[in-house]
Structure formats: C-alpha cells, structure tokens
Design a protein around this motif. Structure first.
Motif, PDB file in Angstrom:
ATOM      1  N   ALA A 293       2.252   7.518  -7.249  1.00 21.28           N
ATOM      2  CA  ALA A 293       3.437   6.857  -6.236  1.00 21.28           C
ATOM      3  C   ALA A 293       3.454   5.210  -6.801  1.00 21.28           C
ATOM      4  N   ALA A 294       2.576   4.393  -6.637  1.00 19.87           N
ATOM      5  CA  ALA A 294       2.585   3.116  -6.915  1.00 19.87           C
ATOM      6  C   ALA A 294       3.126   2.788  -8.450  1.00 19.87           C
ATOM      7  N   LEU A 295       2.703   3.452  -9.348  1.00 14.40           N
ATOM      8  CA  LEU A 295       3.412   3.378 -10.910  1.00 14.40           C
ATOM      9  C   LEU A 295       4.854   3.630 -10.663  1.00 14.40           C
ATOM     10  N   TYR A 296       5.291   4.728 -10.068  1.00 13.47           N
ATOM     11  CA  TYR A 296       6.882   5.406  -9.944  1.00 13.47           C
ATOM     12  C   TYR A 296       7.539   4.126  -9.256  1.00 13.47           C
ATOM     13  N   LEU A 297       7.019   3.279  -8.305  1.00 13.17           N
ATOM     14  CA  LEU A 297       7.690   2.394  -7.392  1.00 13.17           C
ATOM     15  C   LEU A 297       7.582   1.238  -8.199  1.00 13.17           C
ATOM     16  N   ALA A 298       6.529   0.744  -9.250  1.00 13.90           N
ATOM     17  CA  ALA A 298       6.585  -0.275  -9.735  1.00 13.90           C
ATOM     18  C   ALA A 298       7.679   0.100 -10.977  1.00 13.90           C
ATOM     19  N   LEU A 299       7.883   1.012 -11.624  1.00 12.88           N
ATOM     20  CA  LEU A 299       9.031   1.100 -12.525  1.00 12.88           C
ATOM     21  C   LEU A 299      10.155   0.805 -11.733  1.00 12.88           C
ATOM     22  N   LEU A 300      10.482   1.593 -10.628  1.00  8.70           N
ATOM     23  CA  LEU A 300      11.838   1.031 -10.072  1.00  8.70           C
ATOM     24  C   LEU A 300      11.902  -0.067  -9.520  1.00  8.70           C
ATOM     25  N   ALA A 301      10.938  -0.964  -9.210  1.00  8.53           N
ATOM     26  CA  ALA A 301      10.768  -2.415  -8.733  1.00  8.53           C
ATOM     27  C   ALA A 301      11.462  -3.201 -10.168  1.00  8.53           C
ATOM     28  N   LEU A 302      10.972  -2.660 -11.077  1.00  8.72           N
ATOM     29  CA  LEU A 302      11.457  -3.218 -12.422  1.00  8.72           C
ATOM     30  C   LEU A 302      12.838  -3.032 -12.970  1.00  8.72           C
ATOM     31  N   LYS A 303      13.615  -2.121 -12.263  1.00  9.82           N
ATOM     32  CA  LYS A 303      14.843  -1.651 -12.394  1.00  9.82           C
ATOM     33  C   LYS A 303      14.924  -0.863 -13.543  1.00  9.82           C
ATOM     34  N   ILE A 304      13.914   0.022 -13.832  1.00 10.23           N
ATOM     35  CA  ILE A 304      13.756   0.872 -15.028  1.00 10.23           C
ATOM     36  C   ILE A 304      14.821   2.009 -14.747  1.00 10.23           C
ATOM     37  N   LYS A 305      15.944   2.168 -15.433  1.00  9.29           N
ATOM     38  CA  LYS A 305      16.553   3.522 -15.295  1.00  9.29           C
ATOM     39  C   LYS A 305      16.957   4.473 -16.394  1.00  9.29           C
ATOM     40  N   ASN A 306      17.813   5.329 -16.436  1.00  6.38           N
ATOM     41  CA  ASN A 306      18.158   6.230 -17.398  1.00  6.38           C
ATOM     42  C   ASN A 306      18.147   5.775 -18.809  1.00  6.38           C
ATOM     43  N   ASN A 307      17.255   6.266 -19.755  1.00  2.00           N
ATOM     44  CA  ASN A 307      17.324   5.836 -21.259  1.00  2.00           C
ATOM     45  C   ASN A 307      16.782   4.607 -21.617  1.00  2.00           C
ATOM     46  N   ASP A 308      16.348   3.848 -20.577  1.00  2.78           N
ATOM     47  CA  ASP A 308      15.324   2.905 -20.765  1.00  2.78           C
ATOM     48  C   ASP A 308      13.937   3.463 -21.593  1.00  2.78           C
ATOM     49  N   GLU A 309      13.389   2.711 -22.370  1.00  8.62           N
ATOM     50  CA  GLU A 309      12.136   2.981 -22.912  1.00  8.62           C
ATOM     51  C   GLU A 309      11.158   2.451 -22.597  1.00  8.62           C
ATOM     52  N   VAL A 310      10.082   3.339 -21.937  1.00  7.69           N
ATOM     53  CA  VAL A 310       8.739   2.630 -21.356  1.00  7.69           C
ATOM     54  C   VAL A 310       7.616   3.122 -22.375  1.00  7.69           C
TER      55      VAL A 310
ATOM     56  N   PHE B 280      10.411  -4.855  -2.347  1.00 13.20           N
ATOM     57  CA  PHE B 280      11.257  -3.954  -3.008  1.00 13.20           C
ATOM     58  C   PHE B 280      10.590  -2.483  -2.531  1.00 13.20           C
ATOM     59  N   ILE B 281       9.267  -2.358  -3.019  1.00 18.60           N
ATOM     60  CA  ILE B 281       8.502  -1.207  -2.694  1.00 18.60           C
ATOM     61  C   ILE B 281       8.313  -0.866  -1.154  1.00 18.60           C
ATOM     62  N   ILE B 282       7.954  -2.030  -0.172  1.00 17.70           N
ATOM     63  CA  ILE B 282       7.719  -1.692   1.110  1.00 17.70           C
ATOM     64  C   ILE B 282       9.170  -1.172   1.836  1.00 17.70           C
ATOM     65  N   ASP B 283      10.316  -1.624   1.265  1.00 18.48           N
ATOM     66  CA  ASP B 283      11.645  -1.283   1.683  1.00 18.48           C
ATOM     67  C   ASP B 283      11.781   0.178   1.174  1.00 18.48           C
ATOM     68  N   TYR B 284      11.450   0.560   0.178  1.00 19.88           N
ATOM     69  CA  TYR B 284      11.828   1.683  -0.456  1.00 19.88           C
ATOM     70  C   TYR B 284      11.140   2.973   0.380  1.00 19.88           C
ATOM     71  N   ILE B 285       9.846   2.506   0.777  1.00 23.87           N
ATOM     72  CA  ILE B 285       8.951   3.668   1.473  1.00 23.87           C
ATOM     73  C   ILE B 285       9.244   3.618   2.932  1.00 23.87           C
ATOM     74  N   ASN B 286      10.003   2.696   3.521  1.00 26.15           N
ATOM     75  CA  ASN B 286      10.433   2.959   4.676  1.00 26.15           C
ATOM     76  C   ASN B 286      11.737   3.246   5.115  1.00 26.15           C
ATOM     77  N   TYR B 287      11.779   4.366   5.412  1.00 17.52           N
ATOM     78  CA  TYR B 287      13.256   4.756   5.669  1.00 17.52           C
ATOM     79  C   TYR B 287      13.996   4.587   6.980  1.00 17.52           C
TER      80      TYR B 287
ATOM     81  N   ALA C 282       0.930  -1.282   0.053  1.00 15.95           N
ATOM     82  CA  ALA C 282      -0.045   0.110  -0.046  1.00 15.95           C
ATOM     83  C   ALA C 282       1.046   1.187   0.071  1.00 15.95           C
ATOM     84  N   VAL C 283       0.567   2.176  -0.869  1.00 10.76           N
ATOM     85  CA  VAL C 283       1.125   3.468  -0.722  1.00 10.76           C
ATOM     86  C   VAL C 283       0.508   4.862  -0.810  1.00 10.76           C
TER      87      VAL C 283
END
Ligand SMILES: *Cc1c(COP(=O)(O)O)cnc(C)c1O
Length: 350
Positions: A61-78, A201-208, A55-56
């Motif tokens: 935020a869920a979309l952004y974190l889903a992209l991060l979870a898929l390891k999307i980074k600079n210059n990848d195309e979505v 990954f998402i749960i770890d990311y949102i808990n600092y 839950a976010v």
C-alpha cells in the motif's frame, strides 16, 4: 521430523512488553487509527531522520500510494528491478503505469545502476529502488539520474549508506512491517519523506470520511494496536540489527573457504543482513530439499524474477541469481545451537 525441531527461515520476536502494550490498547477501546498511529509515525520518522510520515496497512500500500503521490498515471514508465518480489510490480500495475525492468548486479543482487540508466526514456516518471537483503543499493548513482526515486526499504532499515542512511535519498521511502521484516506490526507499512506534500496526499487518500468532494480515496489505514506494537518493536530494532550481524559474521567465518559467493561488503554501505544469501550454488532445488530433510528451512531469496512472469528475455544476472542463490535462516533470537546446526548442515550440503 518433529515440527518443533525445524529451524524456520525467519521468525518475529514478540516479547512480553509487546503483549502488554497491545492488551492495554485493546482494553482502552480506542483501537482504530488514532493517537498510537500518530506516535508511531513520529517515533519512526525521527528514528529514520526524515520529517514526515504516513502509516498505512502494508508495504505494498505504501508503494502504491507513493506512486500516486508522485502523480504517476496511465502509460508513465516506472523502472523497477526484475529481481524482487511481486509486491513491487503489483503496486506499479495498480497505478496503471508501465513497469520497465532493470537487471540486478551479479554479486550483490541489488538493481544495477548501469542497466537502470539504459532503461530511462522520456516517459520514465519514477524509479523504485529496493534495498535488498539488508544491503543498500547504488542509490547515490541512481538518484543522480534526475528521475524521482522511491526507496523501498522493506528489507533494509537505517543502514549507513555514503554518509546518509538508506531511506534518506529518494523523494519518498517506504517500509513494511510484515511479520518477517526487520521489525513487525503483523501487517503494516509507512511512507516517509522530507516533502510534506507527499505524506499529506497519502494521509488524505486513506481517510475517506467527512470529505466534501468525491476524489478517489481508499482505506489503507493502520490500527492503533498495530502501531502500539510497532512502537515497542522499534525500541528493539537496534538490538535486532546487532544480532543479525553477529549471526552473519558466524556464517561468514564458517563458509569463507568453500568457494561460494558470500554477501559482498562495501566500505561505504552497511549490510544489515535481513537475509544471508549465498550465490554460486549448483543444483539448488536438490539442495533446498536436502536442507528441509535435515530440518533447516532454506529458501530462494526471491521466488521468481518478474520478467519471467511476463515472458521477457535478457535479464542474465536476475536469472543467474534465481538459479544459483539460496537464503539461510537468520533472525534475531536464533540460538547458538540453531546457528551451529545450520552451519554444520550447510557445510555438509554445499
Ligand atoms: C515485503 C516487501 C514488500 C511488500 O510489503 P508488504 O507489507 O508485504 O506489502 C515490498 N518490497 C519489498 C522489497 C519487500 O521485501
């Protein structure tokens, strides 16, 4: 016109059980993310038939974190559709990936599987497939392309779709519980997946707090009183969806003889009518203000196609949808009187 008499485009239903539940949680003193958030994750993932949940704070935020979870980074195309709200583009931009637009279908406005296929390159790392207006997209075909898919179910929850449900096809599916969505927590979102590594990954990311490393993290958490609200709303969701269908059927009957493009139905995909969109309407700006004058809030279903923000050309169906489609009021507690008023005025104006 008296503000009270204006029929809104959409409206959340909040009953007395929601109010009681939120008050109870507030009074408990435990109001940040805790047991209610865990329960909401458990009930919602069970309802959706998926194993893991995070839950976010919003659908974006869920979309952004889903992209991060898929390891999307600079210059990848979505790949994303052009005909969708800016939230989808914002999530891609924030992840530093390059958005690549696909056109929509001319009849049901969902992302075109054919155009999506054409836009795939060696750099394509994900496809975001929003199921728009309550109708599942061509998710079966798009998943067959072999690129990781994020299903954006902000508008379309649990609709039957080729023997599964919308949300059960992609690597990750995301949901929004914003006030006007199929059910609400005020603001809020969720990511679901059968693959635990993504939600972990998402749960770890949102808990600092209390971390021993300095990996980038950011607080996108939901609160317990939002989750408590969501738990009660989720119980009402089947009834909400039933009501939407009843209203849509009335609209279908009333407008069937007018030569308009009404919502398309497919034997293997269930329409859950988050929006009731009518196409092939001429001079829509004039018509939108005519509705407003009569006290009925009718909108463009999408404010502006994304390619126009970036001055790109060649998205014919998205532009046609933008220029000729309107969205009528539809929400679960619409009264018969309100439905009849919309039908009468639409009959006049369209
Ligand atoms: C509402 C919506 C979002 C964004 O959700 P928020 O909770 O408002 O951030 C994303 N995608 C689609 C298709 C939506 O309708």
């Amino acid at each position: 016109m008296n503000e009270m008499n204006i029929i809104p485009h959409s409206k959340p239903f909040i009953g007395s059980s929601e109010i009681e539940q939120v008050c109870k949680i507030l009074a408990s003193g435990k109001i940040a993310a805790g047991t209610q958030v865990s329960l909401f994750e458990k009930y919602f993932s069970k309802f959706m038939g998926l194993k893991n949940a995070a839950a976010v704070s919003s659908g974006t935020a869920a979309l952004y974190l889903a992209l991060l979870a898929l390891k999307i980074k600079n210059n990848d195309e979505v790949i994303i559709p052009s005909y969708v709200c800016t939230a989808v583009l914002n999530a891609v931009t924030l992840s530093n990936a390059k958005p690549v637009f696909a056109d929509c279908n001319s009849d049901d406005y969902n992302i075109s599987a054919e155009d999506t296929k054409k836009k795939i390159t060696t750099r394509t790392k994900a496809i975001i497939v929003p199921h728009l207006f309550g109708l599942p997209a061509d998710i079966k075909t798009i998943c067959s392309f072999g690129i990781p898919v994020i299903e954006d179910c902000a508008q379309t929850l649990s609709a039957d779709c080729y023997g599964k449900k919308a949300g059960q096809w992609g690597e990750i599916s995301i949901y929004s519980f914003y006030a006007t969505k199929p059910f609400t927590t005020g603001e809020g979102g969720m990511a679901l997946s059968n693959n635990k590594k993504y939600t972990e990954f998402i749960i770890d990311y949102i808990n600092y707090d209390e971390k021993t490393d300095l990996e980038p993290r950011f607080n996108f958490k939901m609160t317990d009183f939002q989750a408590g609200l969501g738990i009660i709303q989720l119980k009402r969701l089947p009834d909400f969806l039933k009501m939407r269908k009843i209203i849509a059927n009335k609209y279908n009957k009333a407008f069937s003889e007018k030569g308009l493009l009404l919502p398309v139905s497919y034997p293997e995909k269930e329409h859950t009518f988050f929006r009731y969109v009518i196409g092939n309407v001429a001079k829509i700006d004039k018509k939108l203000s005519a509705f407003q004058k009569k006290g009925v809030t009718v909108r463009r279903p999408i404010f502006m196609p994304l390619h126009l923000y970036l001055k790109k050309k060649g998205f014919i169906n998205s532009e046609k949808a933008w220029n000729t489609s309107i969205s009528l009021p539809i929400y679960p507690q619409m009264t018969n009187k309100e439905i009849d008023k919309v039908i009468e005025i639409a009959d006049d104006i369209l």
